[in-house]
Design an enzyme around this catalytic site. Structure first.
Site, PDB file in Angstrom:
ATOM      1  N   CYS A  48       0.855  -1.184   0.000  1.00  0.00           N
ATOM      2  CA  CYS A  48       0.000   0.000   0.000  1.00  0.00           C
ATOM      3  C   CYS A  48       0.896   1.240   0.000  1.00  0.00           C
ATOM      4  CB  CYS A  48      -0.890  -0.006   1.243  1.00  0.00           C
ATOM      5  SG  CYS A  48      -1.907   1.477   1.378  1.00  0.00           S
ATOM      6  N   CYS A  51       0.246   3.212   3.572  1.00  0.00           N
ATOM      7  CA  CYS A  51       0.636   2.721   4.898  1.00  0.00           C
ATOM      8  C   CYS A  51       1.706   1.629   4.854  1.00  0.00           C
ATOM      9  CB  CYS A  51      -0.584   2.218   5.661  1.00  0.00           C
ATOM     10  SG  CYS A  51      -1.198   0.615   5.088  1.00  0.00           S
ATOM     11  N   CYS A  97      -7.664  -0.913   1.257  1.00  0.00           N
ATOM     12  CA  CYS A  97      -6.679  -1.329   2.265  1.00  0.00           C
ATOM     13  C   CYS A  97      -7.343  -1.254   3.640  1.00  0.00           C
ATOM     14  CB  CYS A  97      -5.456  -0.416   2.235  1.00  0.00           C
ATOM     15  SG  CYS A  97      -4.279  -0.750   3.569  1.00  0.00           S
ATOM     16  N   CYS A 100      -5.558   1.296   6.277  1.00  0.00           N
ATOM     17  CA  CYS A 100      -5.583   2.766   6.182  1.00  0.00           C
ATOM     18  C   CYS A 100      -6.738   3.286   5.337  1.00  0.00           C
ATOM     19  CB  CYS A 100      -4.260   3.287   5.639  1.00  0.00           C
ATOM     20  SG  CYS A 100      -4.074   3.081   3.863  1.00  0.00           S
ATOM     21  N   CYS A 120      -8.008  -5.603 -10.111  1.00  0.00           N
ATOM     22  CA  CYS A 120      -7.566  -4.559 -11.026  1.00  0.00           C
ATOM     23  C   CYS A 120      -7.227  -3.338 -10.178  1.00  0.00           C
ATOM     24  CB  CYS A 120      -8.701  -4.269 -12.005  1.00  0.00           C
ATOM     25  SG  CYS A 120      -8.274  -3.085 -13.275  1.00  0.00           S
TER      26      CYS A 120
HETATM   27 FE    FE Z   1      -2.878   1.131   3.446  1.00  0.00          FE
END
Ligand code: FE
Length: 130
Positions: A48, A51, A97, A100, A120
């Site tokens: 990510c 984060c 995610c 976060c 995707c």
């Molecule tokens: Fe994240």
């Protein structure tokens, strides 16, 4: 489950590039073939961009021809949240995610392999660790 990574909108705006901010915090979609990683074929881990949590592995990446990084599954389903997304007059499932709340992309049922899924993902939402 790791603790939530929470920051104010102003903090995210400061930490991220304008493209990263738009995709992850404003649920944008980068134009196909313009973001990073869609053509990346190296081995490594995709995290990510907000984060740093590990989200996807190059082992599950495949060439979807769409111009976005595409994966058959996340590294760990505990790290992502799938939410109904009824914007754009169509029913889709968005991928977020969990740590976060970054918007990552969407998942579709037309993928190859055993899961039949195609994650995707916006390249701008990912960092790549070789
Ligand atoms: Fe994240």
């Amino acid at each position: 489950m790791a603790e939530k990574a929470q920051k104010s909108d102003a903090e995210w705006r400061e930490r991220l590039t304008p493209e990263q901010y738009e995709m992850t915090r404003k649920a944008g979609t980068e134009p196909a073939f313009t973001g990073p990683h869609w053509d990346e074929k190296g081995e490594g881990t995709y995290r990510c961009v907000c984060c740093g949590v590990e989200l996807f592995s190059s082992d599950t990446k495949f060439d979807s021809g769409t111009g976005w990084p595409s994966f058959t599954e996340p590294v760990n389903l505990e790290q992502v949240e799938l939410r109904p997304d009824n914007s754009l007059f169509t029913r889709r499932t968005k991928v977020v995610c969990k740590r976060c709340d970054a918007h990552l992309g969407h998942v579709f049922d037309d993928g190859p392999g055993p899961t039949g899924q195609r994650y995707c993902i916006n390249g701008c939402a990912l960092s790549f660790d070789r």
